[in-house]
Design a protein around this motif. Structure first.
Motif, mmCIF file in Angstrom:
data_model
loop_
_atom_site.group_PDB
_atom_site.id
_atom_site.type_symbol
_atom_site.label_atom_id
_atom_site.label_comp_id
_atom_site.label_asym_id
_atom_site.label_seq_id
_atom_site.Cartn_x
_atom_site.Cartn_y
_atom_site.Cartn_z
ATOM 1 N N SER A 86 -6.170 1.362 -4.572
ATOM 2 C CA SER A 86 -4.719 1.423 -4.717
ATOM 3 C C SER A 86 -4.352 2.268 -5.929
ATOM 4 O O SER A 86 -5.183 2.553 -6.798
ATOM 5 C CB SER A 86 -4.144 0.013 -4.891
ATOM 6 N N ASN A 87 -3.072 2.614 -5.985
ATOM 7 C CA ASN A 87 -2.607 3.401 -7.118
ATOM 8 C C ASN A 87 -2.813 2.670 -8.433
ATOM 9 O O ASN A 87 -3.221 3.264 -9.438
ATOM 10 C CB ASN A 87 -1.122 3.751 -6.954
ATOM 11 N N GLY A 94 0.820 -1.206 0.000
ATOM 12 C CA GLY A 94 0.000 0.000 0.000
ATOM 13 C C GLY A 94 0.857 1.260 0.000
ATOM 14 O O GLY A 94 2.010 1.243 0.418
ATOM 15 N N SER A 95 0.270 2.367 -0.467
ATOM 16 C CA SER A 95 0.992 3.648 -0.525
ATOM 17 C C SER A 95 1.176 4.187 0.886
ATOM 18 O O SER A 95 0.265 4.106 1.725
ATOM 19 C CB SER A 95 0.225 4.664 -1.371
#
Length: 390
Positions: free
Chosen positions: A47-48, A4-5
């Motif tokens: 998510s990205n 995860g970011s």
């Protein structure tokens, strides 16, 4: 599992409302809409990679705007200032071009009345300010500073040493004050002048009436049938005009206007009637004032300063005469011209109101102060021209 970011987006209710409004706004730039959608999706836990897939952009784009929002909030979604293309000309070159545009060409030895942009560009190169420059570049620089050396206007500076005194006295009369005291109900102020050289011009061919998308067409060829002079006395506070047509200007025609006015009520029985006049030959200097006062003791002539006809309200009336009664002109003889002028005068008296004259002594003082400042910076005169030597 994907990592995860580290930049977790948490929106307040106000931020979410503002971003959602951007996505719904039809006129919002597309790049702003995209950035708002990236942040909203990130706030929802996407998510990205998922955001990039849904919105059709690369992951780096999503990562960039997520990071920018976490650091600076909604302000971080705005593009940063960009330096742009480097300047081709230094600021000093721009300043020298503008300074040259503010000078007369004669100061540079050129026999020109005014600058044009191509001539300015050639002169700048000739002086070695820059190796090359286009006329369009010069034009753009001057437009930024609203400098237009190819334009000019006529102007006369007041040089009468008693300008303020004479003009102030007239402005006081416009405000119904004389020598510091208000005028009475039986005291009147007349603005008087003549309009010379009114021509009787007969068009050689008939005019064409207006049609859709076409104005009236007036034949340019005409035959002259003489001129006359229109004398008018305009009551400043009653908006009433008394006028007459004469064959020419002069002391005697002006005297006939005086007789016409001063034998008419309410001026015949008035306590004082002030005649505001300019310095025309028909009513110039103290001799004309004495003639008026000798003939009618209640009449007093007030002279304007030289070159101050713009303070004479009858000039506004003459402007209306020119626009509404004499333009365009098509008169077979002088009788028709006189008939038109007197008919317009009667029409004006039936409908007119006093002019909304707002120029006061305070405005006059401010104007003279500004003109005095200009006189302190009088430009150098043009050099005498010398013929070229072979």
């Amino acid at each position: 599992m994907p990592i995860g970011s580290p930049y977790v987006v948490c929106l307040t209710s106000e931020q979410r409302s503002e971003l959602e409004a951007v996505t719904r706004r039809a006129t919002a730039p597309q790049r702003q809409v995209l950035r708002a959608r990236i942040v909203l999706a990130a706030a929802d836990g996407v998510s990205n990679a998922g955001i990039a897939t849904v919105l059709g952009v690369c992951v780096d784009t999503v990562r960039k705007w997520r990071n920018r929002f976490c650091r600076n909030g909604i302000k971080g979604l705005v593009d940063l200032p960009r330096s742009g293309r480097p300047r081709a000309f230094a600021a000093g070159v721009v300043a020298e071009v503008k300074a040259l545009a503010c000078e007369l060409p004669a100061w540079s030895g050129l026999r020109l009345a005014r600058w044009s942009c191509p001539e300015l560009a050639r002169e700048v190169v000739a002086r070695g300010v820059t190796e090359q420059i286009s006329a369009s570049t010069v034009r753009r620089w001057l437009a930024d500073d609203a400098i237009k050396p190819w334009q000019h206007r006529s102007w006369i500076f007041p040089r009468d040493p008693y300008f303020a005194v004479k003009a102030g006295r007239v402005l006081d009369l416009d405000a119904r004050v004389f020598d510091g005291l208000p005028l009475g109900a039986d005291e009147f102020v007349l603005s008087v002048d003549e309009k010379p050289g009114v021509q009787a011009r007969a068009r050689k061919h008939p005019s064409l009436p207006p049609e859709p998308r076409r104005a009236v067409r007036i034949e340019s060829e005409y035959a002259r049938h003489g001129t006359l002079a229109y004398f008018a006395a305009y009551d400043v506070h009653r908006a009433h005009v008394i006028g007459r047509c004469e064959a020419t200007t002069g002391i005697q025609p002006f005297g006939r206007l005086v007789d016409q006015v001063m034998t008419t009520e309410p001026y015949a029985s008035a306590q004082r009637v002030f005649w505001i006049v300019d310095n025309g030959a028909s009513h110039r200097n103290w001799a004309a004032a004495h003639r008026l006062n000798d003939a009618y003791p209640n009449a007093h002539m007030i002279h304007l300063p030289v070159h101050a006809s713009w303070l004479n309200q009858v000039e506004i009336y003459f402007s209306a005469v020119q626009r509404k009664a004499l333009t365009p002109d098509n008169f077979p003889d002088l009788h028709h011209v006189a008939e038109r002028l007197l008919a317009f005068q009667n029409h004006y008296n039936a409908t007119a109101h006093p002019f909304d004259w707002t120029f006061t002594r305070a405005d006059l003082n401010n104007l003279l102060h500004r003109l005095g400042h200009h006189n302190l910076h009088t430009p150098r005169p043009e050099p005498a021209w010398q013929p070229p030597t072979n």
